[in-house]
Design a protein around this motif. Structure first.
Motif, PDB file in Angstrom:
ATOM      1  N   ARG A  59      25.299  31.406  70.689  1.00 28.14           N
ATOM      2  CA  ARG A  59      26.643  31.195  71.241  1.00 28.14           C
ATOM      3  C   ARG A  59      27.576  30.712  70.145  1.00 28.14           C
ATOM      4  O   ARG A  59      27.189  29.895  69.311  1.00 28.14           O
ATOM      5  CB  ARG A  59      26.593  30.142  72.351  1.00 28.14           C
ATOM      6  CG  ARG A  59      25.664  30.428  73.513  1.00 28.14           C
ATOM      7  CD  ARG A  59      26.343  31.140  74.654  1.00 28.14           C
ATOM      8  NE  ARG A  59      27.537  30.493  75.132  1.00 28.14           N
ATOM      9  CZ  ARG A  59      27.571  29.602  76.133  1.00 28.14           C
ATOM     10  NH1 ARG A  59      26.478  29.243  76.747  1.00 28.14           N
ATOM     11  NH2 ARG A  59      28.729  29.081  76.509  1.00 28.14           N
ATOM     12  N   THR A  60      28.817  31.205  70.135  1.00 29.37           N
ATOM     13  CA  THR A  60      29.772  30.769  69.124  1.00 29.37           C
ATOM     14  C   THR A  60      30.937  29.991  69.724  1.00 29.37           C
ATOM     15  O   THR A  60      31.830  29.572  68.998  1.00 29.37           O
ATOM     16  CB  THR A  60      30.322  31.982  68.324  1.00 29.37           C
ATOM     17  OG1 THR A  60      30.877  32.910  69.238  1.00 29.37           O
ATOM     18  CG2 THR A  60      29.234  32.631  67.490  1.00 29.37           C
ATOM     19  N   ASP A  61      30.917  29.782  71.051  1.00 27.71           N
ATOM     20  CA  ASP A  61      31.969  28.979  71.668  1.00 27.71           C
ATOM     21  C   ASP A  61      31.604  27.500  71.555  1.00 27.71           C
ATOM     22  O   ASP A  61      30.644  27.149  70.885  1.00 27.71           O
ATOM     23  CB  ASP A  61      32.203  29.405  73.124  1.00 27.71           C
ATOM     24  CG  ASP A  61      30.931  29.424  73.964  1.00 27.71           C
ATOM     25  OD1 ASP A  61      29.849  29.722  73.410  1.00 27.71           O
ATOM     26  OD2 ASP A  61      31.005  29.158  75.171  1.00 27.71           O
ATOM     27  N   SER A  62      32.367  26.650  72.187  1.00 30.25           N
ATOM     28  CA  SER A  62      32.153  25.207  72.084  1.00 30.25           C
ATOM     29  C   SER A  62      31.630  24.631  73.393  1.00 30.25           C
ATOM     30  O   SER A  62      31.856  25.197  74.456  1.00 30.25           O
ATOM     31  CB  SER A  62      33.478  24.510  71.753  1.00 30.25           C
ATOM     32  OG  SER A  62      33.991  25.003  70.548  1.00 30.25           O
ATOM     33  N   VAL A  63      30.968  23.488  73.297  1.00 30.42           N
ATOM     34  CA  VAL A  63      30.510  22.777  74.485  1.00 30.42           C
ATOM     35  C   VAL A  63      31.731  22.111  75.108  1.00 30.42           C
ATOM     36  O   VAL A  63      32.427  21.356  74.439  1.00 30.42           O
ATOM     37  CB  VAL A  63      29.476  21.694  74.129  1.00 30.42           C
ATOM     38  CG1 VAL A  63      28.946  21.025  75.384  1.00 30.42           C
ATOM     39  CG2 VAL A  63      28.339  22.254  73.306  1.00 30.42           C
TER      40      VAL A  63
END
Length: 172
Positions: free
Chosen positions: A54-58
Protein backbone atom coordinates in the motif's frame (compact mmCIF):
# COMPACT_ATOMS: atom_id res chain seq x y z
CA UNK A 1 12.59 4.05 18.16
CA UNK A 2 13.71 1.18 20.40
CA UNK A 3 17.36 2.30 20.26
CA UNK A 4 16.67 5.21 22.64
CA UNK A 5 14.08 3.47 24.75
CA UNK A 6 14.24 2.01 28.20
CA UNK A 7 12.72 -1.17 26.81
CA UNK A 8 15.02 -4.11 27.56
CA UNK A 9 15.21 -7.05 25.14
CA UNK A 10 12.76 -9.12 27.21
CA UNK A 11 10.28 -6.22 27.54
CA UNK A 12 10.54 -5.50 23.81
CA UNK A 13 9.94 -9.16 22.91
CA UNK A 14 7.01 -9.46 25.33
CA UNK A 15 5.43 -6.23 24.05
CA UNK A 16 5.92 -7.26 20.42
CA UNK A 17 4.42 -10.71 21.04
CA UNK A 18 1.37 -9.16 22.71
CA UNK A 19 0.79 -6.16 20.46
CA UNK A 20 1.90 -7.61 17.08
CA UNK A 21 -1.08 -9.94 16.55
CA UNK A 22 -3.55 -7.19 17.56
CA UNK A 23 -2.03 -4.80 15.02
CA UNK A 24 -1.95 -7.50 12.30
CA UNK A 25 -5.61 -8.35 12.96
CA UNK A 26 -6.39 -4.70 12.22
CA UNK A 27 -4.66 -5.10 8.84
CA UNK A 28 -1.60 -3.07 9.84
CA UNK A 29 2.09 -3.78 10.43
CA UNK A 30 3.78 -3.27 13.80
CA UNK A 31 6.73 -1.05 12.89
CA UNK A 32 8.14 -0.71 16.41
CA UNK A 33 7.26 -0.68 20.07
CA UNK A 34 9.16 1.08 22.86
CA UNK A 35 8.66 1.85 26.53
CA UNK A 36 10.26 5.23 27.27
CA UNK A 37 10.58 7.43 30.34
CA UNK A 38 8.45 10.58 30.23
CA UNK A 39 8.42 13.01 33.10
CA UNK A 40 7.65 10.92 36.18
CA UNK A 41 6.10 8.01 34.27
CA UNK A 42 6.47 5.88 31.17
CA UNK A 43 5.09 6.10 27.63
CA UNK A 44 4.45 2.95 25.63
CA UNK A 45 4.98 4.02 22.02
CA UNK A 46 3.50 1.82 19.31
CA UNK A 47 4.36 2.64 15.71
CA UNK A 48 2.09 1.08 13.06
CA UNK A 49 1.99 1.24 9.29
CA UNK A 50 0.08 -0.12 6.32
CA UNK A 51 1.38 -3.28 4.60
CA UNK A 52 4.15 -2.73 2.07
CA UNK A 53 1.85 -3.20 -0.93
CA UNK A 54 0.00 0.00 0.00
CA UNK A 55 1.26 3.50 -0.79
CA UNK A 56 -1.46 5.52 0.93
CA UNK A 57 -1.33 6.67 4.55
CA UNK A 58 -2.82 5.31 7.76
CA UNK A 59 -5.77 7.55 8.60
CA UNK A 60 -6.55 8.83 12.09
CA UNK A 61 -9.68 6.66 12.45
CA UNK A 62 -7.61 3.54 11.78
CA UNK A 63 -5.04 4.67 14.36
CA UNK A 64 -7.82 5.20 16.92
CA UNK A 65 -9.28 1.73 16.24
CA UNK A 66 -5.95 -0.03 16.65
CA UNK A 67 -5.19 2.06 19.78
CA UNK A 68 -8.42 0.82 21.38
CA UNK A 69 -7.64 -2.79 20.43
CA UNK A 70 -4.07 -2.52 21.77
CA UNK A 71 -5.35 -0.91 24.98
CA UNK A 72 -7.83 -3.77 25.47
CA UNK A 73 -5.06 -6.35 24.96
CA UNK A 74 -2.83 -4.53 27.45
CA UNK A 75 -5.68 -4.45 29.99
CA UNK A 76 -6.10 -8.25 29.64
CA UNK A 77 -2.40 -9.14 29.78
CA UNK A 78 -0.25 -6.42 31.38
CA UNK A 79 3.23 -6.88 29.86
CA UNK A 80 4.86 -4.48 32.34
CA UNK A 81 3.43 -5.47 35.73
CA UNK A 82 3.54 -2.81 38.42
CA UNK A 83 4.31 0.02 36.00
CA UNK A 84 1.89 2.73 34.99
CA UNK A 85 2.30 3.99 31.45
CA UNK A 86 0.56 6.09 28.84
CA UNK A 87 -0.21 4.43 25.50
CA UNK A 88 0.74 6.34 22.35
CA UNK A 89 -0.11 4.83 18.94
CA UNK A 90 1.07 6.58 15.76
CA UNK A 91 2.26 6.03 12.19
CA UNK A 92 5.64 6.97 10.67
CA UNK A 93 4.33 10.12 8.97
CA UNK A 94 4.79 11.70 5.58
CA UNK A 95 8.55 12.25 5.77
CA UNK A 96 9.55 8.86 7.12
CA UNK A 97 13.09 7.57 7.17
CA UNK A 98 13.59 4.74 4.65
CA UNK A 99 15.52 2.22 6.73
CA UNK A 100 14.29 -1.12 5.37
CA UNK A 101 13.31 -2.43 1.91
CA UNK A 102 9.63 -2.48 2.91
CA UNK A 103 9.82 1.25 3.76
CA UNK A 104 11.09 1.87 0.23
CA UNK A 105 8.28 -0.27 -1.24
CA UNK A 106 5.69 1.77 0.68
CA UNK A 107 7.16 4.93 -0.89
CA UNK A 108 7.12 3.78 -4.51
CA UNK A 109 6.45 6.70 -6.87
CA UNK A 110 7.37 9.36 -4.30
CA UNK A 111 10.21 11.83 -4.21
CA UNK A 112 13.00 10.80 -1.87
CA UNK A 113 15.96 12.74 -0.48
CA UNK A 114 19.03 10.49 -0.60
CA UNK A 115 22.31 10.86 1.26
CA UNK A 116 24.71 8.47 -0.47
CA UNK A 117 27.67 6.83 1.26
CA UNK A 118 29.82 8.81 -1.16
CA UNK A 119 28.82 11.98 -2.97
CA UNK A 120 26.30 14.78 -2.57
CA UNK A 121 22.72 14.55 -1.35
CA UNK A 122 20.10 14.50 -4.07
CA UNK A 123 16.35 14.26 -4.62
CA UNK A 124 14.88 11.73 -7.05
CA UNK A 125 11.68 9.88 -7.90
CA UNK A 126 11.55 6.29 -6.60
CA UNK A 127 10.68 4.12 -9.63
CA UNK A 128 11.43 0.55 -8.52
CA UNK A 129 12.39 -1.42 -5.45
CA UNK A 130 14.30 -4.70 -5.63
CA UNK A 131 15.64 -7.00 -2.91
CA UNK A 132 19.08 -5.37 -2.97
CA UNK A 133 18.40 -1.79 -4.06
CA UNK A 134 16.26 0.79 -5.82
CA UNK A 135 15.90 2.56 -9.15
CA UNK A 136 15.79 6.34 -8.84
CA UNK A 137 15.23 9.04 -11.44
CA UNK A 138 16.66 12.49 -10.91
CA UNK A 139 15.67 15.57 -12.87
CA UNK A 140 17.77 18.51 -13.99
CA UNK A 141 16.63 22.09 -14.41
CA UNK A 142 19.13 23.99 -16.61
CA UNK A 143 17.71 27.44 -15.78
CA UNK A 144 15.24 28.72 -13.26
CA UNK A 145 11.76 28.90 -14.80
CA UNK A 146 12.58 26.30 -17.43
CA UNK A 147 10.92 22.89 -17.26
CA UNK A 148 13.01 20.19 -15.61
CA UNK A 149 14.39 17.41 -17.80
CA UNK A 150 14.24 13.83 -16.52
CA UNK A 151 17.60 12.08 -16.42
CA UNK A 152 18.12 8.37 -17.07
CA UNK A 153 17.02 6.10 -14.20
CA UNK A 154 19.88 4.99 -11.90
CA UNK A 155 20.21 1.77 -9.93
CA UNK A 156 21.26 2.34 -6.29
CA UNK A 157 22.16 -0.69 -4.14
CA UNK A 158 21.04 -0.23 -0.53
CA UNK A 159 24.63 -0.44 0.69
CA UNK A 160 25.47 2.76 -1.26
CA UNK A 161 22.70 4.71 0.52
CA UNK A 162 23.67 6.12 3.92
CA UNK A 163 20.27 7.66 4.59
CA UNK A 164 17.03 8.37 2.73
CA UNK A 165 13.81 10.12 3.57
CA UNK A 166 10.52 10.74 1.78
CA UNK A 167 10.07 14.34 0.60
CA UNK A 168 6.72 16.09 0.87
CA UNK A 169 5.45 17.17 -2.54
CA UNK A 170 3.12 20.08 -3.04
CA UNK A 171 1.15 19.91 -6.26
CA UNK A 172 -1.22 22.41 -7.85
Amino acid sequence: MSEQSSTGPDDHRRLTELIGPVVEEAGLVLEDVALKPSGTGLVLQVLVDLPEDRTDSVDIDRIAEVARAVSDALDRDDPVPGSAYELEVSSPGATRELAEPRHWRRSLGRLVRVTPVEGEKFTARLLEVAQDGVVLQRSHQAKKGMPARLLDPERWPFDRVRRAKVEVEFTD
